[in-house]
Write an enzyme that holds these catalytic residues in place. Sequence first.
Site, PDB file in Angstrom:
ATOM      1  N   THR A 152      26.181  19.308 -14.507  1.00  0.00           N
ATOM      2  CA  THR A 152      26.415  20.239 -13.395  1.00  0.00           C
ATOM      3  C   THR A 152      27.918  20.426 -13.300  1.00  0.00           C
ATOM      4  O   THR A 152      28.480  21.267 -13.996  1.00  0.00           O
ATOM      5  CB  THR A 152      25.835  19.707 -12.070  1.00  0.00           C
ATOM      6  OG1 THR A 152      26.331  18.397 -11.811  1.00  0.00           O
ATOM      7  CG2 THR A 152      24.330  19.691 -12.111  1.00  0.00           C
ATOM      8  N   LYS A 175      24.038  12.284 -16.516  1.00  0.00           N
ATOM      9  CA  LYS A 175      24.847  13.331 -15.899  1.00  0.00           C
ATOM     10  C   LYS A 175      25.180  12.873 -14.485  1.00  0.00           C
ATOM     11  O   LYS A 175      24.421  12.121 -13.858  1.00  0.00           O
ATOM     12  CB  LYS A 175      24.109  14.660 -15.880  1.00  0.00           C
ATOM     13  CG  LYS A 175      23.298  14.898 -14.626  1.00  0.00           C
ATOM     14  CD  LYS A 175      24.040  15.758 -13.641  1.00  0.00           C
ATOM     15  CE  LYS A 175      23.672  15.400 -12.217  1.00  0.00           C
ATOM     16  NZ  LYS A 175      24.511  16.074 -11.232  1.00  0.00           N
ATOM     17  N   THR A 186      24.068  10.633  -7.618  1.00  0.00           N
ATOM     18  CA  THR A 186      23.368  11.790  -8.155  1.00  0.00           C
ATOM     19  C   THR A 186      23.568  11.713  -9.565  1.00  0.00           C
ATOM     20  O   THR A 186      24.491  12.273 -10.118  1.00  0.00           O
ATOM     21  CB  THR A 186      23.886  13.129  -7.791  1.00  0.00           C
ATOM     22  OG1 THR A 186      23.420  13.423  -6.541  1.00  0.00           O
ATOM     23  CG2 THR A 186      23.258  14.210  -8.642  1.00  0.00           C
ATOM     24  N   GLU A 266      34.298  14.008  -9.811  1.00  0.00           N
ATOM     25  CA  GLU A 266      34.886  15.273  -9.385  1.00  0.00           C
ATOM     26  C   GLU A 266      36.311  15.127  -8.859  1.00  0.00           C
ATOM     27  O   GLU A 266      36.558  14.433  -7.870  1.00  0.00           O
ATOM     28  CB  GLU A 266      34.024  15.884  -8.277  1.00  0.00           C
ATOM     29  CG  GLU A 266      32.743  16.493  -8.818  1.00  0.00           C
ATOM     30  CD  GLU A 266      31.783  16.914  -7.725  1.00  0.00           C
ATOM     31  OE1 GLU A 266      32.030  16.576  -6.566  1.00  0.00           O
ATOM     32  OE2 GLU A 266      30.792  17.576  -8.060  1.00  0.00           O
ATOM     33  N   ASN A 385      34.443  20.569  -3.770  1.00  0.00           N
ATOM     34  CA  ASN A 385      33.278  20.392  -2.912  1.00  0.00           C
ATOM     35  C   ASN A 385      33.264  21.276  -1.672  1.00  0.00           C
ATOM     36  O   ASN A 385      32.319  21.240  -0.903  1.00  0.00           O
ATOM     37  CB  ASN A 385      33.151  18.925  -2.514  1.00  0.00           C
ATOM     38  CG  ASN A 385      32.652  18.106  -3.685  1.00  0.00           C
ATOM     39  OD1 ASN A 385      31.555  18.323  -4.162  1.00  0.00           O
ATOM     40  ND2 ASN A 385      33.485  17.207  -4.173  1.00  0.00           N
ATOM     41  N   THR A 390      28.776  28.204  -2.638  1.00  0.00           N
ATOM     42  CA  THR A 390      29.085  29.607  -2.344  1.00  0.00           C
ATOM     43  C   THR A 390      29.533  30.351  -3.577  1.00  0.00           C
ATOM     44  O   THR A 390      29.688  29.764  -4.647  1.00  0.00           O
ATOM     45  CB  THR A 390      30.197  29.688  -1.276  1.00  0.00           C
ATOM     46  OG1 THR A 390      31.269  28.827  -1.644  1.00  0.00           O
ATOM     47  CG2 THR A 390      29.668  29.285   0.062  1.00  0.00           C
TER      48      THR A 390
END
Lengths: 390, 390
Positions: A152, A175, A186, A266, A385, A390
């Site tokens: 992702t 992942k 996750t 991230e 994040n 969006t």
Amino acid sequence: MTDDQNLGVTAAKGFRAAGITAGIKASGTPDLALVVNDGPSLAAAGVFTANRVKAAPVLWSEQVLKGGLVSAVVLNSGGANACTGPLGFQDTHATAEKVAEELKLNAGEVAVASTGLIGVRLPMDVLLPGVATAAAELSATGGEAAAIAIKTTDTVHKTAQVTSPAGWTVGGMAKGAGMLAPSLATMLVVLTTDADLDAPALDEALRGATRTTFDRIDSDGCMSTNDTVLLLASAASGTAPDRAEFDEAVRTVCADLARQLIGDAEGASKEIRIDVTDAATEEEAVDVARVIGRNNLLKCALHGEDPNWGRVLAAIGTTTAAFDPNRLDVAINGVWVCRDGGVGEDRDLVDMTGREIVITARLNAGGATATLWTNDLTADYVHENSAYST
Amino acid sequence: MTDDQNLGVTAAKGFRAAGITAGIKASGTPDLALVVNDGPSLAAAGVFTANRVKAAPVLWSEQVLKGGLVSAVVLNSGGANACTGPLGFQDTHATAEKVAEELKLNAGEVAVASTGLIGVRLPMDVLLPGVATAAAELSATGGEAAAIAIKTTDTVHKTAQVTSPAGWTVGGMAKGAGMLAPSLATMLVVLTTDADLDAPALDEALRGATRTTFDRIDSDGCMSTNDTVLLLASAASGTAPDRAEFDEAVRTVCADLARQLIGDAEGASKEIRIDVTDAATEEEAVDVARVIGRNNLLKCALHGEDPNWGRVLAAIGTTTAAFDPNRLDVAINGVWVCRDGGVGEDRDLVDMTGREIVITARLNAGGATATLWTNDLTADYVHENSAYST
């Protein structure tokens, strides 16, 4: 690259995999992976998120794993299929049925895993045809393509493997780049082995491994609705492994993948290892490590290469672990900047310019230890994040 | 400004205060405040951090408050005097003695509060002369100067007051802009009143007020070593207040100051109210609100004005509160984007452009409610806290 190091779930004999672009992601990048166990054994074990809000594929796969047999795993990125109600569960069911139909399998032995945005239905009109495409592309070297298709926000795909001199292999893919937290992250992880073990033995190996690997990475304290770790055994090597050696191999592959997840978290610029030592119990050591690893102020300081050990003590002070505040020692990258709860060695001696930072918290309350990995908190994390859906 | 609204701790009769620049801060801005109760009563109550790693001034002031009498409070910014060992405690003691000497008071009735970096000794060579300067500048309109002198990363000083028709007043000042967390925040708060109440009554009023105000703001989940909230009563109005009215006045002033703290949290661009309703118990409502308010992924999404309600559900799912995942409802700014644990009204209907955001989580498990305030997570927060001690 397709060298052995990247075969992941197809490193072990008896497995085929594929990764394709079904069109689930708007970006047009690969988004559907399929892993098939050609046997002769279909034994499997699974560990799932501890979140009480569970995605439809988690609810489905938990049921599948109760039978102890998995013939295939279908995974999609581009949508978590979480908080989608009964219709979302029907989508998961239909996906498993489609895999079963394409491959002549029992749908009750097909695990499903999804990752992406919560609260959005999956585009079944492209997902189901994608399953057919993936089934047609299955190959014994498809492990890397599968690892790529489950990304992702990951910047790199993650695979690992260990081969025993006894002739069996454990390989896997993962992942996950955010929402990494306790009781799994996750993360979607599929491990495969050609060793010959039954489901209870696989379950024991998998739980033992995740307890000290995936359960001890915590990038941002946020627990996912979709965490899934599966271990599939084909027995294709014809070898029943030494249990201790096998357990250690599974742990090694899990630790390798967990470390890769932290390395790709991230927006992170630092990989932080937190060693809590001399704790009264392992549970307390883990608790203290987790509280330190979740302290936003500390994570910001580490991002700024600031050896602000006071924030470590302030974090420890919020736990119920056994310790005397006047006997706490803290080292950053080996420099004991805090001794006996007060000022220790000169903080200017701490070199934090490297990507890896080690924080050692010595509780002086017993003989237990625990290690947890986390990341720094960065402006890039915020940016990534704040615009995710969006 | 020196109008009534900014008198803070000198709004009530019987108090004098001062705020001066002692030279503790390298920036050269005001860093020492003194508040004196001229009586006739010296009754007082205090609430302190729940952190087990407590700063020297907290350890000192907890002892002072056990006597139920406080004649003066000396507060410094520019250094927390936490994790400074026995020598740090001696510094706090010497500060109280200096106040006592200057004002002919009993040092055992002088409370001390400090805020700033942990793990650094205070510069007593400038702090003690600063106490003398502050003592010389005490005045019945010094409340605003005192409020200014306790600022650290605060962008504005914070005061509040309530005056009863019965002739008594409750006023106060607060500092705090980060590290705001449960069981108090890094906040220093001094409340004063000219009402006539004994220490037990003040203690009851203060604990009742903090429980639903300061204990329910949580900007970044980080609990301080220095949190201190004091309530001093001079009885100078000559009025014994109605207890219910007085408790409510203290609660109102605390709520006002707490709201100002959230409004000035480090780097924040949004003020977020989390209402948890229909919970089985108030404790569970608070727990759920806190877990939502600490979710970094959600806080980033809110910063980006993204109504990512899935992150609210993922957070709720990590609690042990009573709820059925299929009966959770979530509204953002009044739009029920999640109903029955799944997709609700169109998320595009949510207007998040204002500074204030309201998240409502309806657990449908009982009749209890709780409200907690937090902030968004921003790149500015990261920047401000990655270079704090350097």
